[in-house]
Design a protein around this motif. Structure first.
Motif, mmCIF file in Angstrom:
data_model
loop_
_atom_site.group_PDB
_atom_site.id
_atom_site.type_symbol
_atom_site.label_atom_id
_atom_site.label_comp_id
_atom_site.label_asym_id
_atom_site.label_seq_id
_atom_site.Cartn_x
_atom_site.Cartn_y
_atom_site.Cartn_z
ATOM 1 N N VAL A 86 18.254 -2.570 6.566
ATOM 2 C CA VAL A 86 18.924 -1.887 7.665
ATOM 3 C C VAL A 86 18.625 -0.397 7.605
ATOM 4 O O VAL A 86 18.818 0.254 6.573
ATOM 5 N N GLN A 87 18.185 0.144 8.714
ATOM 6 C CA GLN A 87 17.841 1.564 8.758
ATOM 7 C C GLN A 87 19.095 2.432 8.802
ATOM 8 O O GLN A 87 20.074 2.112 9.482
ATOM 9 N N LEU A 88 19.055 3.527 8.075
ATOM 10 C CA LEU A 88 20.219 4.392 7.910
ATOM 11 C C LEU A 88 20.776 4.855 9.245
ATOM 12 O O LEU A 88 21.996 4.823 9.468
ATOM 13 N N SER A 89 19.932 5.272 10.153
ATOM 14 C CA SER A 89 20.427 5.820 11.425
ATOM 15 C C SER A 89 21.172 4.755 12.231
ATOM 16 O O SER A 89 22.189 5.060 12.865
ATOM 17 N N ASN A 90 20.681 3.524 12.206
ATOM 18 C CA ASN A 90 21.349 2.456 12.946
ATOM 19 C C ASN A 90 22.721 2.153 12.375
ATOM 20 O O ASN A 90 23.698 1.988 13.110
ATOM 21 N N LEU A 91 22.800 2.072 11.048
ATOM 22 C CA LEU A 91 24.084 1.731 10.437
ATOM 23 C C LEU A 91 25.074 2.883 10.568
ATOM 24 O O LEU A 91 26.270 2.662 10.806
ATOM 25 N N SER A 311 33.581 -2.485 -0.097
ATOM 26 C CA SER A 311 32.989 -1.494 0.806
ATOM 27 C C SER A 311 32.806 -2.073 2.200
ATOM 28 O O SER A 311 31.977 -2.966 2.386
ATOM 29 N N PRO A 312 33.520 -1.570 3.199
ATOM 30 C CA PRO A 312 33.288 -2.061 4.560
ATOM 31 C C PRO A 312 31.881 -1.752 5.055
ATOM 32 O O PRO A 312 31.308 -2.530 5.813
ATOM 33 N N VAL A 313 31.300 -0.654 4.606
ATOM 34 C CA VAL A 313 29.938 -0.332 5.024
ATOM 35 C C VAL A 313 28.943 -1.272 4.343
ATOM 36 O O VAL A 313 27.966 -1.715 4.959
ATOM 37 N N GLY A 314 29.205 -1.619 3.083
ATOM 38 C CA GLY A 314 28.365 -2.604 2.416
ATOM 39 C C GLY A 314 28.421 -3.949 3.117
ATOM 40 O O GLY A 314 27.392 -4.620 3.301
ATOM 41 N N LEU A 315 29.611 -4.359 3.525
ATOM 42 C CA LEU A 315 29.788 -5.604 4.273
ATOM 43 C C LEU A 315 29.046 -5.531 5.599
ATOM 44 O O LEU A 315 28.330 -6.469 5.980
ATOM 45 N N ALA A 316 29.207 -4.426 6.313
ATOM 46 C CA ALA A 316 28.559 -4.270 7.615
ATOM 47 C C ALA A 316 27.042 -4.314 7.482
ATOM 48 O O ALA A 316 26.362 -4.938 8.299
ATOM 49 N N ALA A 317 26.497 -3.668 6.470
ATOM 50 C CA ALA A 317 25.050 -3.665 6.280
ATOM 51 C C ALA A 317 24.533 -5.070 5.989
ATOM 52 O O ALA A 317 23.490 -5.488 6.516
#
Length: 436
Positions: A86-91, A311-317
């Motif tokens: 997953v690209q940083l800008s998209n996430l 981590s919600p961001v880890g889950l989202a990624a």
């Protein structure tokens, strides 16, 4: 509204807090109620069906927002494509929207506008949506989601399937619809022991349908829902009229010499035609570059689970990566779904802390071999062009000797019901026409 086979309570005299195992983590963290439902005066029997309503504590939403704001980001990828993930800008764009604009309460209202229930089967509370058609002669249909999906990926087809006259169909196309959450997903309880593989879930689904009061029914699924429907087809319980799948199991359909070449890294066999060579090359691409998620969850679900729980961001990624891989227009899930739709699904996993428990189905499936036997019930198949594996009809017949319907459509990906609800609904209607 439910035709239960067991005796219903005659009076509603008290309100009780019923806690699904899937939301126990939020209860423990915040000590607040998740769902309040009405129950009878007497103790509930194990096979009762109980109403369910979602009510996530405000503290849980505040905690999510706090964690999003405190995210420690990695540096950007060192390539200009998705080959590193997953690209940083998209996430970052998705997470910024999640923190500042997304409203879970809208998703909650969407769920609570539908009839939801809990029932205990084999020691586990199963959450399900049950929508009866206004047409009395509708066919009962149990439809199962997959990973990283949930009940949210199926909501758009409720109207077209249960009320086809309002969506370009006729009354004879109608279904009574049951949408369960797989154990360990969403608001279904998390199993406390091992053994909840697709075969066991398939048996539970038959219990569920008959407990509701449906003596005859059909089953549909994509992703894990397809694997569970396949298991139901092998078990062939009394009353199962047939199944429809929009995801095909590679191991049961691919010819032995083709499977051997894939396993050994050999070129495509010379006797394959152009269509078969395309399928072979796509399968090789997936196994070499797109199968890592399944290898991790199939062998180490607990290890990846710590990141998914903390981590919600880890889950989202972890989830966004698969959305991007499997939608019809590869790499652009926002062209298939709105950000709210993406986040409804991810937030459900976060609030119920089911990232780790949902991963275990991969371990269960790898650890517990499927029951032997052929799928003898009638089978219908729809191939969507964005699906990862799209075998030709004569390969599909290897797994389904009683194939009654096979069709390739021109749009839609792995999340077919979510991406193309009208087309998907039309395919489900056509698939089961001969079984009515």
């Amino acid at each position: 509204m439910i035709n239960q086979q067991t005796k219903k309570p005659t009076a509603l005299t008290r309100r009780a807090l019923l806690i699904s195992g899937a939301v126990a983590a939020s209860i423990a963290a915040f000590g607040s109620q998740i769902a309040v439902v009405e129950t009878g005066a007497q103790a509930l029997a194990s096979n009762d069906i109980r109403p369910f309503r979602v009510n996530i504590p405000a503290e849980a939403l505040a905690d999510l927002n706090r964690r999003l704001g405190a995210t420690r980001w990695p540096e950007a990828e060192t390539v200009d494509d998705r080959s590193q993930g997953v690209q940083l800008s998209n996430l970052q764009a998705l997470v910024r929207y999640w923190e500042t604009e997304y409203d879970w309460r809208r998703a909650e209202q969407k769920l609570n506008s539908l009839p939801q229930f809990l029932t205990e089967i084999d020691g586990v509370d199963i959450h399900f949506i049950h929508v009866r058609s206004p047409h009395a002669d509708a066919m009962p249909l149990i439809m199962t989601h997959g990973w990283p999906g949930s009940m949210f990926e199926l909501l758009k087809v409720i109207g077209p399937l249960t009320d086809p006259t309002a969506h370009g169909g006729s009354a004879r196309d109608a279904f009574h619809l049951v949408l369960p959450s797989i154990p360990g997903f969403g608001f279904s309880q998390k199993p406390q022991g091992t053994g909840w593989n697709p075969d066991r879930i398939a048996r539970a689904w038959d219990v569920l349908m008959k407990r509701i009061g449906y003596s005859h029914y059909v089953s549909q699924g994509g992703d894990w829902g397809a694997i569970i429907s396949d298991s139901m087809g092998r078990q062939a319980p009394k009353g199962l009229l047939g199944i429809h799948v929009n995801r095909i199991e590679r191991s049961t359909t691919i010819p032995p010499e083709v499977g051997k070449a894939l396993k050994n890294g050999d070129p495509a066999p010379d006797n394959l035609n152009d269509e078969e060579k395309t399928v072979f090359n796509e399968a090789r691409e997936f196994l070499s570059k797109g199968f890592g998620y399944a290898a991790v969850m199939g062998t180490r679900p607990q290890t990846i689970g710590y990141s998914l729980a903390d981590s919600p961001v880890g889950l989202a990624a972890w989830f966004y990566d698969k959305l991007a891989d499997w939608v019809f227009i590869r790499g652009e899930p926002e062209r298939a779904f709105t950000r709210d739709e993406i986040l409804d699904n991810i937030t459900l996993y976060w609030l119920t802390n089911t990232g780790p428990s949902s991963a275990r189905i991969y371990w269960e499936n790898a650890t517990n071999a499927a029951m032997p036997g052929i799928i003898s019930v009638p089978v219908a198949v729809t191939i969507f062009p964005g699906e990862v594996y799209r075998p030709p009809e004569h390969w599909v017949e290897r797994a389904y000797p009683n194939l009654i319907y096979y069709n390739k459509v021109d749009k839609g990906g792995h999340f077919a019901a979510w991406e193309e609800p009208e087309l998907f609904s039309a395919e489900v209607r056509a698939a089961f026409t001969s079984l009515r």
